[in-house]
Scaffold this active site. Structure first.
Site, mmCIF file in Angstrom:
data_model
loop_
_atom_site.group_PDB
_atom_site.id
_atom_site.type_symbol
_atom_site.label_atom_id
_atom_site.label_comp_id
_atom_site.label_asym_id
_atom_site.label_seq_id
_atom_site.Cartn_x
_atom_site.Cartn_y
_atom_site.Cartn_z
ATOM 1 N N TRP A 576 0.794 -1.089 -0.020
ATOM 2 C CA TRP A 576 -0.030 -0.060 -0.048
ATOM 3 C C TRP A 576 0.867 1.305 0.019
ATOM 4 O O TRP A 576 0.505 2.192 0.465
ATOM 5 C CB TRP A 576 -0.898 -0.025 1.188
ATOM 6 C CG TRP A 576 -2.076 -1.106 1.031
ATOM 7 C CD1 TRP A 576 -1.917 -1.846 -0.245
ATOM 8 C CD2 TRP A 576 -2.955 -1.617 1.860
ATOM 9 N NE1 TRP A 576 -3.241 -3.090 0.162
ATOM 10 C CE2 TRP A 576 -3.664 -2.929 1.223
ATOM 11 C CE3 TRP A 576 -3.161 -1.413 3.419
ATOM 12 C CZ2 TRP A 576 -4.532 -3.597 2.072
ATOM 13 C CZ3 TRP A 576 -4.117 -2.248 3.990
ATOM 14 C CH2 TRP A 576 -4.806 -3.302 3.290
ATOM 15 N N HIS A 709 -18.391 -5.653 7.357
ATOM 16 C CA HIS A 709 -18.707 -4.836 6.475
ATOM 17 C C HIS A 709 -20.282 -4.359 6.000
ATOM 18 O O HIS A 709 -20.570 -3.538 5.458
ATOM 19 C CB HIS A 709 -18.387 -5.626 5.158
ATOM 20 C CG HIS A 709 -16.843 -5.654 5.120
ATOM 21 N ND1 HIS A 709 -16.434 -6.954 5.171
ATOM 22 C CD2 HIS A 709 -15.753 -5.125 4.637
ATOM 23 C CE1 HIS A 709 -15.215 -6.989 5.074
ATOM 24 N NE2 HIS A 709 -14.966 -5.792 4.633
HETATM 25 N N1 GLN Z 1 -5.492 -4.102 12.459
HETATM 26 C C1 GLN Z 1 -6.529 -3.576 11.728
HETATM 27 C C2 GLN Z 1 -7.638 -2.797 12.039
HETATM 28 O O1 GLN Z 1 -8.411 -3.585 12.811
HETATM 29 C C3 GLN Z 1 -6.491 -4.624 10.403
HETATM 30 C C4 GLN Z 1 -7.220 -3.779 9.238
HETATM 31 C C5 GLN Z 1 -7.202 -4.834 7.844
HETATM 32 O O2 GLN Z 1 -7.009 -5.851 8.050
HETATM 33 N N2 GLN Z 1 -7.301 -4.082 6.847
HETATM 34 O O3 GLN Z 1 -8.442 -2.120 11.571
#
Ligand code: GLN
Ligand code: ZN
Length: 772
Positions: A576, A709
């Site tokens: 990223w 989600h």
């Molecule tokens: N530790 C991160 C969170 O809980 C993990 C996020 C992710 O996997 N994209 O936000």
């Protein structure tokens, strides 16, 4: 073919340009339209202005044939779906009432109608909307958008080349529509789709297009003989039409491989190939087919996916070799410039000595023009540019930022022992059990808790100077207090501090590591109106001081239950960010891993016994071609182990991933040698638990039982059912109970209720296990 005439004709081109405008005007206009604040006409004219601006910028820079049709209100694959009339049945009514609103409904869904699924565009961080097709799909040509945008560009007096997603790639990216059997293959619709493409091509020719570009990036992936036959058939068919413009078939992101001889033989007029990382393979393969006699070759020598200046001399050498292999050689960026920010000159905070190493879309355009000029008129014609480029490259390679001796010495000294825990998993598991004293089916979360409006306000207040650092940290501690006491009251076993201090899981660490750069305006489209500003891995990476320890330690000071430390893993940090191109990715990963290793060790020294290192991007960065995957997985898993292997056996290392398809990387997951993995699983009903089990995965795992989600609260019964399903694959001693992912996008009310239900479910199933 004569080398000389091929050179003299050389031109510069690009396949697509950032859509957003210098100040993300497009995002603002679209979002204002969604909120009902501006009418459709205002959005249309804002978009048209941006297109004109981009074309003029390209033309002024010396691009003689500007791309058209690459503009999009949301996504170019969705635009293709509209172009071929493959509107899903559930959206047809809305599209016929109002095509623009219907378009956005397909992209985003409405209260009653689900959007198209979204997924990553090859191995980039751009996401497209997946076409939904079935045996009943009827394609109809709608060339309106393509023709209109072509005419806009022609009206400016420019020469223009429409860019379309090619028919083979379109079908290969599609999936069976919801009601269609999962084994339906969209590629079987090719013969129905080709006449529609032919019609669009004819319309474009009638509207004044000399050339049309058909993008076929799917052909750089491993393809079956049937796929390759389909490609051969498609271009034989389209090539044979008499009312067509000249056809340019474009490939990018990797080598064409087996598809190269297919396209070289096809009756099309030009091919575009990627000569960045795939240069050597594409050159060999081109030579092996005896070159592209009678065709135009577009050489993508300027990397369209990274933000580094080109090595002009090296590109000229490649171009020189290509001259003997085609009738006409043009110069381009390797792919659409959609994947890079617009203009480095907007960056005010980057040291000018470093800024000269960077090239965004505008600078990359200038590079292609320079290279075309050098190719056409000889190196003398670009002597000034070449000298400046040499100096810039030298400044980069001699900079203390890119060569920190301490980092170099340390990375070179890494041994295999550094990448291995001191005891095998089974022995560690025993040590951890006695050290942590957790119940069966321990409950935990993935790290973040809701990012509330107050937290965002606190960050904005800090930036604007309305509060000082002490005041900001006060607010963060208050949030941690709340998150910890909620988890204690709810009865969660392994707590987290909630990540309130993090704006983003990569940026937060990038800002604290030496060697990383941040941009002010380096926005790139992730999907729709969502733009991200990836940090730049510019130099050797080191960690001047601990990054997370005091927050975790603070949370631990509030409770006697274990608090899990929370870090972003090396592979995800790379995935990223914009990565270095002057050393292998594995070397960069190793530097990041060592910085994280220090953090892991400091967390342990500060009293943290459970440490999670997130790698959600491990799967998505998998190379496009299978042959390249073992090497990737080898450095990727090694980097993870290097980060996490410095701890005592009793310290429990967790990792987390969140994409649905893990089947093809289970071995890699095992090679991470983490003690516990949490994975997204709620929607697929614990499918991943079964996949792990069928591969003989012997460690602890927490397949998610709460789909984060959605704002929906899963009932305790539902979560318990998922746990029981999980227990069929993973024995109770190794099963964890947790949500699918972090909770930062959720609100507090549903988070509270869902986690309470999750704990109730864990208790109920524990009860069943101990009484049965
Ligand atoms: N530790 C991160 C969170 O809980 C993990 C996020 C992710 O996997 N994209 O936000
Ligand atoms: Zn996740």
């Amino acid at each position: 073919m004569t080398t000389k005439s091929a050179a003299a004709a050389a031109r510069a081109t690009v396949y697509g340009y950032p859509r957003q405008g210098p100040n993300r005007e497009l995002k603002r206009a679209i979002e204002a339209y969604w909120k009902g604040r501006v009418p459709a006409d205002a959005l249309r004219s804002a978009a048209a202005d941006l297109r004109v601006r981009s074309w003029r910028q390209l033309a002024d820079a010396g691009i003689t044939e500007v791309p058209t049709g690459d503009f999009s209100y949301y996504d170019h694959v969705l635009d293709t779906t509209v172009m071929v009339g493959a509107i899903p049945a559930r959206h047809r009514a809305a599209v016929s009432v109002d095509p623009l609103d219907g378009y956005f409904a397909m992209a985003r869904g409405t209260q009653d109608v689900a959007p198209l699924e979204m997924t990553k565009w090859f191995d980039t961080n751009y996401h497209y909307l997946v076409p939904e097709l079935g045996p009943d799909t009827v394609f109809t040509a709608d060339s309106t958008k393509q023709v209109a945008e072509l005419k806009e560009a022609l009206a400016l007096g420019l020469s223009a080349r429409p860019v379309l997603v090619g028919p083979v790639t379109y079908l290969l990216l599609a999936k069976p529509a919801p009601a269609v059997p999962a084994d339906f293959e969209p590629l079987t619709l090719l013969d129905r789709l080709l006449p529609v493409y032919a019609e669009v091509l004819a319309d474009l020719r009638a509207a004044g297009a000399e050339w049309v570009q058909l993008d076929e990036p799917a052909l750089v992936q491993d393809r079956t003989p049937a796929d390759l036959n389909a490609a051969a058939h498609a271009y034989r068919d389209l090539g044979a039409r008499t009312d067509r413009p000249k056809l340019l078939v474009a490939s990018y992101f990797d080598r064409l491989g087996e598809a190269l001889p297919v396209l070289a033989k096809a009756p099309v007029d030009g091919l575009a190939l990627d000569f960045t990382d795939a240069a050597a393979a594409n050159l060999d393969d081109l030579a092996a087919v005896g070159g592209l006699s009678g065709k135009r070759l577009i050489a993508g020598v300027v990397n369209g996916r990274n933000i580094w200046i080109n090595d002009l001399a090296k590109s000229l050498a490649t171009l020189g070799t290509l001259l003997g292999l085609a009738d006409r050689v043009d110069v381009a960026a390797s792919c659409s410039l959609l994947h890079v920010p617009l203009d480095t000159s907007a960056e005010r905070d980057i040291d000018p000595q470093i800024l000269r190493w960077l090239a965004f879309a505008r600078q990359k355009t200038a590079e292609t023009v320079t290279l075309a000029r050098g190719l056409a008129h000889g190196t003398d014609a670009i002597a000034g540019e070449l000298a400046a480029n040499r100096a810039d490259l030298a400044s980069r390679s001699n900079s203390p930022l890119t060569h920190d001796p301490a980092v170099r010495i340390r990375t070179a000294a890494v041994t295999d022992t550094d990448t291995r825990r001191s005891q095998p998993y089974a022995e560690r598991a025993t040590a951890q059990r006695s050290h942590l004293g957790l119940p069966l089916l321990p409950t935990t979360t993935i790290g973040s808790f809701p990012q509330t409006g107050e937290l965002r306000t606190a960050r904005a207040d800090l930036r604007a100077g309305r509060i000082d650092t002490a005041g900001y940290e006060e607010r963060i501690r208050a949030e941690i207090d709340e998150v910890v006491s909620f988890q204690e009251e709810t009865g969660i076993d392994v707590l987290v501090h909630g990540e309130p201090e993090r704006n983003d899981m990569v940026q937060y660490f990038a800002e604290q590591l030496t060697g990383y750069l941040a941009t002010q305006h380096g926005w790139v489209q992730s999907y729709g109106t969502r733009y991200v500003r990836p940090p730049i891995l510019a130099g050797d990476i080191s960690r001047p001081e601990p990054m997370t320890v005091r927050w975790t330690a603070y949370a631990q000071s509030l409770t006697s239950r274990p608090v899990k430390g929370m870090l972003t893993g090396p592979v995800t940090m790379l995935a990223w960010s914009f990565v270095r191109d002057d050393q292998p990715l594995g070397d960069t990963a190793r530097q990041v891993a060592l910085a994280l290793r220090d953090e892991v060790n400091d967390l342990e020294a500060g009293g943290t016994s459970v440490i999670q290192v997130d790698e959600p991007a491990l799967r998505e960065t998998l190379p496009l071609r299978a042959a390249d995957r073992p090497a990737y997985l080898s450095w990727a898993t090694e980097a993870f182990r290097l980060s996490t292997s410095g701890v005592r056996p009793g310290t429990q290392i967790h990792t987390h991933m969140c994409y649905a398809e893990f089947g093809d990387i289970v071995q890699a997951i095992d090679d991470l040698d983490a003690d516990v993995i949490s994975l997204e699983a709620a929607r697929s009903h614990m499918q991943v638990a079964r996949e792990l089990a069928s591969h003989g995965y012997a460690r602890e795992a927490g397949p998610g039982v709460y789909d984060i989600h959605s704002p929906r609260v899963p009932s305790a019964r539902e979560a318990a059912d998922l746990l029981r399903a999980g227990l069929k694959a993973i024995p109770a001693e190794r099963l964890w109970v947790n949500p699918d992912c972090g909770l930062k996008t959720r609100g507090w009310p549903e988070t509270r209720a869902s986690l309470e239900n999750l704990v109730t479910a864990a208790r109920a199933v524990r009860e069943e296990l101990t009484t049965s």
